[in-house]
Design a protein around this motif. Structure first.
Motif, PDB file in Angstrom:
ATOM      1  N   GLN A 132      25.694  35.943  54.330  1.00 38.58           N
ATOM      2  CA  GLN A 132      26.257  36.488  53.096  1.00 38.58           C
ATOM      3  C   GLN A 132      27.772  36.328  53.039  1.00 38.58           C
ATOM      4  O   GLN A 132      28.365  36.444  51.974  1.00 38.58           O
ATOM      5  CB  GLN A 132      25.873  37.958  52.913  1.00 38.58           C
ATOM      6  N   ASP A 133      28.423  36.066  54.140  1.00 37.36           N
ATOM      7  CA  ASP A 133      29.880  36.042  54.151  1.00 37.36           C
ATOM      8  C   ASP A 133      30.475  34.835  53.429  1.00 37.36           C
ATOM      9  O   ASP A 133      31.528  34.961  52.798  1.00 37.36           O
ATOM     10  CB  ASP A 133      30.399  36.114  55.588  1.00 37.36           C
ATOM     11  N   LEU A 134      29.841  33.694  53.495  1.00 33.80           N
ATOM     12  CA  LEU A 134      30.351  32.520  52.788  1.00 33.80           C
ATOM     13  C   LEU A 134      30.300  32.714  51.265  1.00 33.80           C
ATOM     14  O   LEU A 134      31.298  32.442  50.586  1.00 33.80           O
ATOM     15  CB  LEU A 134      29.602  31.260  53.224  1.00 33.80           C
ATOM     16  N   PRO A 135      29.207  33.205  50.687  1.00 40.19           N
ATOM     17  CA  PRO A 135      29.232  33.474  49.242  1.00 40.19           C
ATOM     18  C   PRO A 135      30.279  34.522  48.847  1.00 40.19           C
ATOM     19  O   PRO A 135      30.913  34.399  47.793  1.00 40.19           O
ATOM     20  CB  PRO A 135      27.820  33.965  48.924  1.00 40.19           C
ATOM     21  N   TYR A 136      30.490  35.543  49.678  1.00 41.36           N
ATOM     22  CA  TYR A 136      31.550  36.512  49.386  1.00 41.36           C
ATOM     23  C   TYR A 136      32.905  35.810  49.366  1.00 41.36           C
ATOM     24  O   TYR A 136      33.729  36.043  48.481  1.00 41.36           O
ATOM     25  CB  TYR A 136      31.571  37.649  50.409  1.00 41.36           C
ATOM     26  N   LEU A 137      33.153  34.955  50.345  1.00 35.38           N
ATOM     27  CA  LEU A 137      34.406  34.207  50.387  1.00 35.38           C
ATOM     28  C   LEU A 137      34.596  33.419  49.085  1.00 35.38           C
ATOM     29  O   LEU A 137      35.658  33.464  48.465  1.00 35.38           O
ATOM     30  CB  LEU A 137      34.413  33.277  51.603  1.00 35.38           C
ATOM     31  N   MET A 138      33.573  32.708  48.660  1.00 33.98           N
ATOM     32  CA  MET A 138      33.665  31.910  47.434  1.00 33.98           C
ATOM     33  C   MET A 138      33.794  32.793  46.183  1.00 33.98           C
ATOM     34  O   MET A 138      34.456  32.415  45.220  1.00 33.98           O
ATOM     35  CB  MET A 138      32.436  30.998  47.289  1.00 33.98           C
ATOM     36  N   ALA A 139      33.198  33.978  46.213  1.00 32.12           N
ATOM     37  CA  ALA A 139      33.278  34.886  45.057  1.00 32.12           C
ATOM     38  C   ALA A 139      34.693  35.405  44.846  1.00 32.12           C
ATOM     39  O   ALA A 139      35.076  35.737  43.715  1.00 32.12           O
ATOM     40  CB  ALA A 139      32.308  36.053  45.242  1.00 32.12           C
ATOM     41  N   TRP A 140      35.496  35.476  45.902  1.00 30.59           N
ATOM     42  CA  TRP A 140      36.871  35.948  45.757  1.00 30.59           C
ATOM     43  C   TRP A 140      37.770  34.913  45.106  1.00 30.59           C
ATOM     44  O   TRP A 140      38.802  35.255  44.518  1.00 30.59           O
ATOM     45  CB  TRP A 140      37.443  36.339  47.120  1.00 30.59           C
ATOM     46  N   VAL A 141      37.427  33.639  45.192  1.00 29.36           N
ATOM     47  CA  VAL A 141      38.304  32.566  44.712  1.00 29.36           C
ATOM     48  C   VAL A 141      38.663  32.710  43.225  1.00 29.36           C
ATOM     49  O   VAL A 141      39.839  32.606  42.870  1.00 29.36           O
ATOM     50  CB  VAL A 141      37.700  31.178  45.040  1.00 29.36           C
ATOM     51  N   PRO A 142      37.713  32.963  42.314  1.00 26.22           N
ATOM     52  CA  PRO A 142      38.116  33.112  40.902  1.00 26.22           C
ATOM     53  C   PRO A 142      39.090  34.269  40.676  1.00 26.22           C
ATOM     54  O   PRO A 142      39.973  34.173  39.818  1.00 26.22           O
ATOM     55  CB  PRO A 142      36.793  33.371  40.160  1.00 26.22           C
ATOM     56  N   LEU A 143      38.952  35.347  41.442  1.00 27.34           N
ATOM     57  CA  LEU A 143      39.874  36.476  41.283  1.00 27.34           C
ATOM     58  C   LEU A 143      41.246  36.156  41.871  1.00 27.34           C
ATOM     59  O   LEU A 143      42.259  36.642  41.373  1.00 27.34           O
ATOM     60  CB  LEU A 143      39.291  37.736  41.911  1.00 27.34           C
ATOM     61  N   ILE A 144      41.293  35.348  42.918  1.00 25.83           N
ATOM     62  CA  ILE A 144      42.583  34.897  43.447  1.00 25.83           C
ATOM     63  C   ILE A 144      43.280  34.048  42.390  1.00 25.83           C
ATOM     64  O   ILE A 144      44.478  34.182  42.147  1.00 25.83           O
ATOM     65  CB  ILE A 144      42.404  34.096  44.756  1.00 25.83           C
ATOM     66  N   MET A 145      42.516  33.188  41.737  1.00 26.31           N
ATOM     67  CA  MET A 145      43.088  32.270  40.753  1.00 26.31           C
ATOM     68  C   MET A 145      43.487  32.962  39.450  1.00 26.31           C
ATOM     69  O   MET A 145      44.555  32.692  38.901  1.00 26.31           O
ATOM     70  CB  MET A 145      42.096  31.142  40.474  1.00 26.31           C
ATOM     71  N   ALA A 146      42.626  33.848  38.947  1.00 24.20           N
ATOM     72  CA  ALA A 146      42.834  34.409  37.607  1.00 24.20           C
ATOM     73  C   ALA A 146      43.349  35.837  37.602  1.00 24.20           C
ATOM     74  O   ALA A 146      43.825  36.321  36.583  1.00 24.20           O
ATOM     75  CB  ALA A 146      41.519  34.333  36.821  1.00 24.20           C
ATOM     76  N   GLY A 147      43.229  36.544  38.704  1.00 24.07           N
ATOM     77  CA  GLY A 147      43.621  37.949  38.697  1.00 24.07           C
ATOM     78  C   GLY A 147      42.646  38.782  37.884  1.00 24.07           C
ATOM     79  O   GLY A 147      41.467  38.457  37.789  1.00 24.07           O
ATOM     80  N   ALA A 148      43.165  39.837  37.273  1.00 20.54           N
ATOM     81  CA  ALA A 148      42.336  40.736  36.461  1.00 20.54           C
ATOM     82  C   ALA A 148      42.993  40.896  35.089  1.00 20.54           C
ATOM     83  O   ALA A 148      43.733  41.843  34.860  1.00 20.54           O
ATOM     84  CB  ALA A 148      42.170  42.079  37.146  1.00 20.54           C
ATOM     85  N   PRO A 149      42.720  39.962  34.185  1.00 19.30           N
ATOM     86  CA  PRO A 149      43.402  39.989  32.894  1.00 19.30           C
ATOM     87  C   PRO A 149      42.927  41.089  31.938  1.00 19.30           C
ATOM     88  O   PRO A 149      43.597  41.377  30.959  1.00 19.30           O
ATOM     89  CB  PRO A 149      43.117  38.600  32.314  1.00 19.30           C
ATOM     90  N   MET A 150      41.800  41.708  32.225  1.00 11.58           N
ATOM     91  CA  MET A 150      41.256  42.719  31.317  1.00 11.58           C
ATOM     92  C   MET A 150      40.929  44.000  32.074  1.00 11.58           C
ATOM     93  O   MET A 150      40.489  43.964  33.209  1.00 11.58           O
ATOM     94  CB  MET A 150      39.976  42.193  30.651  1.00 11.58           C
ATOM     95  N   LEU A 151      41.141  45.114  31.414  1.00  9.73           N
ATOM     96  CA  LEU A 151      40.799  46.435  31.947  1.00  9.73           C
ATOM     97  C   LEU A 151      41.329  46.627  33.368  1.00  9.73           C
ATOM     98  O   LEU A 151      40.581  46.921  34.293  1.00  9.73           O
ATOM     99  CB  LEU A 151      39.286  46.657  31.904  1.00  9.73           C
ATOM    100  N   SER A 152      42.621  46.428  33.527  1.00  4.65           N
ATOM    101  CA  SER A 152      43.228  46.531  34.854  1.00  4.65           C
ATOM    102  C   SER A 152      44.636  47.091  34.750  1.00  4.65           C
ATOM    103  O   SER A 152      45.273  47.018  33.698  1.00  4.65           O
ATOM    104  CB  SER A 152      43.276  45.154  35.508  1.00  4.65           C
ATOM    105  N   LEU A 153      45.095  47.641  35.853  1.00  5.53           N
ATOM    106  CA  LEU A 153      46.482  48.098  35.910  1.00  5.53           C
ATOM    107  C   LEU A 153      47.443  46.907  35.839  1.00  5.53           C
ATOM    108  O   LEU A 153      48.529  47.023  35.271  1.00  5.53           O
ATOM    109  CB  LEU A 153      46.722  48.923  37.166  1.00  5.53           C
ATOM    110  N   ASP A 154      47.042  45.770  36.389  1.00 11.97           N
ATOM    111  CA  ASP A 154      47.865  44.561  36.280  1.00 11.97           C
ATOM    112  C   ASP A 154      48.105  44.193  34.821  1.00 11.97           C
ATOM    113  O   ASP A 154      49.228  43.874  34.426  1.00 11.97           O
ATOM    114  CB  ASP A 154      47.206  43.374  36.996  1.00 11.97           C
ATOM    115  N   ALA A 155      47.048  44.238  34.001  1.00 14.58           N
ATOM    116  CA  ALA A 155      47.168  43.913  32.572  1.00 14.58           C
ATOM    117  C   ALA A 155      48.037  44.950  31.858  1.00 14.58           C
ATOM    118  O   ALA A 155      48.837  44.602  30.982  1.00 14.58           O
ATOM    119  CB  ALA A 155      45.785  43.830  31.926  1.00 14.58           C
ATOM    120  N   ALA A 156      47.898  46.216  32.223  1.00 13.61           N
ATOM    121  CA  ALA A 156      48.715  47.266  31.605  1.00 13.61           C
ATOM    122  C   ALA A 156      50.187  47.068  31.941  1.00 13.61           C
ATOM    123  O   ALA A 156      51.056  47.221  31.069  1.00 13.61           O
ATOM    124  CB  ALA A 156      48.233  48.643  32.065  1.00 13.61           C
TER     125      ALA A 156
END
Length: 170
Positions: A132-156
């Motif tokens: 399961q660790d390799l899919p978790y690693l790959m799942a983090w990549v889009p968030l590293i690239m895009a961040g959290a543009p919606m419903l987030s403290l970063d967006a606020a």
């Protein structure tokens, strides 16, 4: 919701602010929530386990093969400290990801934890797709690239900066 057809396409889907644009803006939210809850739970689960982190040494010594044995050697120098570091890291990653606070940093932390688990604990799992660790690693990549543009403290924070002409405070 009414759809008006125009040359074979649904107008509502093509308009700015339409369904496709809204879906694209929120596309990473389910992934962010899943990873945030999972890592928060993993950290809390470890910290509330009465046998943790004392069990780390036995776990680390039981790993049959690792791609990065130096990581195991490093962890074995202070297994309890390493156990706390993992649990607190998972907790920080989960909270940051759920709140959307320094999301890219939290996602990078999650990816590094997943990578270290893949290179040690689950490296010998075969075939590789059983781990399961390799899919978790790959799942983090889009968030590293895009961040959290919606419903987030970063967006606020970003919206506040825009309103104040680039300044966060003042």
């Amino acid at each position: 919701m009414t759809y008006t057809s125009g040359s074979g396409h649904h107008r509502q889907l093509r308009e700015p602010g339409g369904l496709r644009e809204t879906a694209a803006r929120y596309a990473l939210l389910p992934l962010r929530l899943f990873l945030g809850v999972t890592f928060l739970y993993a950290g809390l689960d470890k910290l509330t386990d009465p046998g943790y982190p004392e069990s780390m040494e036995g776990l680390l010594q039981s790993i049959p093969g690792a791609a990065a044995p130096w990581l195991l050697d490093l962890a074995l120098t202070q297994p309890e400290g390493f156990g706390y570091a993992i649990a607190l890291g998972e907790l920080a990653v989960g909270i940051g990801t759920l709140l959307g606070l320094l999301t890219r940093v939290a996602a990078l932390g999650g990816a590094l934890i997943s990578l270290s688990f893949w290179l040690t604990i689950s490296w010998d799992v075969g075939p590789y797709y059983y781990s399961q660790d390799l899919p978790y690693l790959m799942a983090w990549v889009p968030l590293i690239m895009a961040g959290a543009p919606m419903l987030s403290l970063d967006a606020a924070v970003a919206a506040r900066r825009r309103r104040r002409g680039g300044q966060l405070f003042g």
